[in-house]
Design a protein around this motif. Sequence first.
Motif, PDB file in Angstrom:
ATOM      1  N   ALA A   2      59.459 -30.154  67.664  1.00 17.07           N
ATOM      2  CA  ALA A   2      59.349 -31.523  68.157  1.00 17.07           C
ATOM      3  C   ALA A   2      59.883 -31.610  69.579  1.00 17.07           C
ATOM      4  N   GLY A   3      59.369 -32.576  70.324  1.00 18.44           N
ATOM      5  CA  GLY A   3      59.838 -32.798  71.685  1.00 18.44           C
ATOM      6  C   GLY A   3      61.207 -33.460  71.684  1.00 18.44           C
ATOM      7  N   LYS A   4      61.777 -33.662  72.856  1.00 23.77           N
ATOM      8  CA  LYS A   4      63.082 -34.302  72.960  1.00 23.77           C
ATOM      9  C   LYS A   4      62.963 -35.764  72.556  1.00 23.77           C
ATOM     10  N   LYS A   5      63.958 -36.232  71.838  1.00 23.84           N
ATOM     11  CA  LYS A   5      63.940 -37.589  71.313  1.00 23.84           C
ATOM     12  C   LYS A   5      64.014 -38.608  72.451  1.00 23.84           C
ATOM     13  N   GLY A   6      63.135 -39.582  72.416  1.00 20.33           N
ATOM     14  CA  GLY A   6      63.160 -40.654  73.394  1.00 20.33           C
ATOM     15  C   GLY A   6      62.410 -40.358  74.679  1.00 20.33           C
ATOM     16  N   LEU A   7      61.960 -39.124  74.880  1.00 19.98           N
ATOM     17  CA  LEU A   7      61.228 -38.784  76.103  1.00 19.98           C
ATOM     18  C   LEU A   7      59.741 -38.718  75.805  1.00 19.98           C
ATOM     19  N   LYS A   8      58.970 -39.346  76.666  1.00 20.33           N
ATOM     20  CA  LYS A   8      57.518 -39.302  76.522  1.00 20.33           C
ATOM     21  C   LYS A   8      56.961 -38.174  77.382  1.00 20.33           C
ATOM     22  N   LYS A   9      55.821 -37.664  76.973  1.00 19.59           N
ATOM     23  CA  LYS A   9      55.152 -36.628  77.742  1.00 19.59           C
ATOM     24  C   LYS A   9      54.657 -37.242  79.052  1.00 19.59           C
ATOM     25  N   ARG A  10      54.972 -36.570  80.158  1.00 15.96           N
ATOM     26  CA  ARG A  10      54.529 -37.073  81.456  1.00 15.96           C
ATOM     27  C   ARG A  10      53.099 -36.628  81.714  1.00 15.96           C
ATOM     28  N   VAL A  11      52.342 -37.494  82.326  1.00 19.74           N
ATOM     29  CA  VAL A  11      50.961 -37.197  82.685  1.00 19.74           C
ATOM     30  C   VAL A  11      50.864 -37.286  84.202  1.00 19.74           C
ATOM     31  N   TRP A  12      50.360 -36.222  84.808  1.00 20.66           N
ATOM     32  CA  TRP A  12      50.240 -36.158  86.265  1.00 20.66           C
ATOM     33  C   TRP A  12      48.790 -36.380  86.653  1.00 20.66           C
ATOM     34  N   SER A  13      48.551 -37.237  87.631  1.00 20.96           N
ATOM     35  CA  SER A  13      47.184 -37.434  88.121  1.00 20.96           C
ATOM     36  C   SER A  13      46.777 -36.229  88.969  1.00 20.96           C
ATOM     37  N   ASP A  14      45.495 -36.095  89.215  1.00 18.88           N
ATOM     38  CA  ASP A  14      44.998 -34.980  90.032  1.00 18.88           C
ATOM     39  C   ASP A  14      45.576 -35.036  91.449  1.00 18.88           C
ATOM     40  N   ASP A  15      45.704 -36.236  92.012  1.00 22.25           N
ATOM     41  CA  ASP A  15      46.272 -36.364  93.361  1.00 22.25           C
ATOM     42  C   ASP A  15      47.739 -35.941  93.384  1.00 22.25           C
ATOM     43  N   GLU A  16      48.487 -36.308  92.348  1.00 22.57           N
ATOM     44  CA  GLU A  16      49.894 -35.894  92.277  1.00 22.57           C
ATOM     45  C   GLU A  16      50.006 -34.375  92.171  1.00 22.57           C
ATOM     46  N   LYS A  17      49.122 -33.775  91.384  1.00 23.84           N
ATOM     47  CA  LYS A  17      49.135 -32.315  91.236  1.00 23.84           C
ATOM     48  C   LYS A  17      48.849 -31.640  92.575  1.00 23.84           C
ATOM     49  N   ARG A  18      47.858 -32.161  93.314  1.00 23.15           N
ATOM     50  CA  ARG A  18      47.521 -31.583  94.617  1.00 23.15           C
ATOM     51  C   ARG A  18      48.691 -31.724  95.596  1.00 23.15           C
ATOM     52  N   THR A  19      49.356 -32.879  95.567  1.00 16.26           N
ATOM     53  CA  THR A  19      50.494 -33.112  96.456  1.00 16.26           C
ATOM     54  C   THR A  19      51.640 -32.159  96.140  1.00 16.26           C
ATOM     55  N   ILE A  20      51.934 -31.998  94.869  1.00 21.70           N
ATOM     56  CA  ILE A  20      53.017 -31.104  94.456  1.00 21.70           C
ATOM     57  C   ILE A  20      52.678 -29.658  94.822  1.00 21.70           C
ATOM     58  N   CYS A  21      51.456 -29.251  94.587  1.00 17.97           N
ATOM     59  CA  CYS A  21      51.037 -27.884  94.918  1.00 17.97           C
ATOM     60  C   CYS A  21      51.073 -27.650  96.432  1.00 17.97           C
ATOM     61  N   ALA A  22      50.716 -28.662  97.208  1.00 16.42           N
ATOM     62  CA  ALA A  22      50.720 -28.519  98.665  1.00 16.42           C
ATOM     63  C   ALA A  22      52.135 -28.319  99.198  1.00 16.42           C
ATOM     64  N   GLN A  23      53.126 -28.848  98.515  1.00 21.73           N
ATOM     65  CA  GLN A  23      54.509 -28.696  98.961  1.00 21.73           C
ATOM     66  C   GLN A  23      54.996 -27.256  98.863  1.00 21.73           C
ATOM     67  N   THR A  24      54.327 -26.441  98.057  1.00 17.60           N
ATOM     68  CA  THR A  24      54.736 -25.043  97.909  1.00 17.60           C
ATOM     69  C   THR A  24      54.360 -24.213  99.140  1.00 17.60           C
ATOM     70  N   LEU A  25      53.493 -24.742 100.019  1.00 24.70           N
ATOM     71  CA  LEU A  25      53.086 -24.013 101.225  1.00 24.70           C
ATOM     72  C   LEU A  25      54.097 -24.116 102.355  1.00 24.70           C
ATOM     73  N   THR A  26      55.020 -25.055 102.248  1.00 24.28           N
ATOM     74  CA  THR A  26      56.008 -25.259 103.309  1.00 24.28           C
ATOM     75  C   THR A  26      56.873 -24.014 103.451  1.00 24.28           C
ATOM     76  N   GLU A  27      57.080 -23.600 104.701  1.00 26.78           N
ATOM     77  CA  GLU A  27      57.889 -22.424 105.005  1.00 26.78           C
ATOM     78  C   GLU A  27      59.305 -22.591 104.456  1.00 26.78           C
ATOM     79  N   GLY A  28      59.787 -21.620 103.693  1.00 26.52           N
ATOM     80  CA  GLY A  28      61.149 -21.623 103.172  1.00 26.52           C
ATOM     81  C   GLY A  28      61.346 -22.432 101.906  1.00 26.52           C
ATOM     82  N   VAL A  29      60.276 -23.000 101.341  1.00 24.87           N
ATOM     83  CA  VAL A  29      60.390 -23.778 100.109  1.00 24.87           C
ATOM     84  C   VAL A  29      59.764 -22.978  98.974  1.00 24.87           C
ATOM     85  N   SER A  30      60.517 -22.818  97.896  1.00 23.49           N
ATOM     86  CA  SER A  30      60.005 -22.056  96.759  1.00 23.49           C
ATOM     87  C   SER A  30      59.414 -23.006  95.718  1.00 23.49           C
ATOM     88  N   VAL A  31      58.642 -22.445  94.826  1.00 26.53           N
ATOM     89  CA  VAL A  31      58.050 -23.228  93.741  1.00 26.53           C
ATOM     90  C   VAL A  31      59.162 -23.802  92.866  1.00 26.53           C
TER      91      VAL A  31
END
Length: 111
Positions: A2-31
């Motif tokens: 079972a998942g953690k009590k009281g926490l709902k599963k988060r749903v990420w939109s496609d734009d949010e996913k692209r934004t988060i993935c784009a942040q990994t390209l920044t020099e010196g920033v790790s995933v």
Amino acid sequence: MAGKKGLKKRVWSDDEKRTICAQTLTEGVSVAQVARRYSMNANLIFKWLKDPRFAPVEGGVSTADAVVESIFLPIEIDAPPLESADPARDMRDPPCCVSAQRVDITLSDGR
């Protein structure tokens, strides 16, 4: 499991996913650093980075183009000439296809 009590599963939109993935390209920033920013597991970001819909474009070549280029390989087919007992038959009834019992593939390293 079972998942953690009281926490709902988060749903990420496609734009949010692209934004988060784009942040990994920044020099010196790790995933892992990006994952901590959003309180998420780094493995999820790696999964998104493998998906051509969300992977950021770097150097002008999108990940989708790179995947397509890596799928197709050039091949050369060396077929021996078809032999016939009657040469006149070849002119009247040419073969429509070549049937092979075995295909030999030689890799660049000779295997």
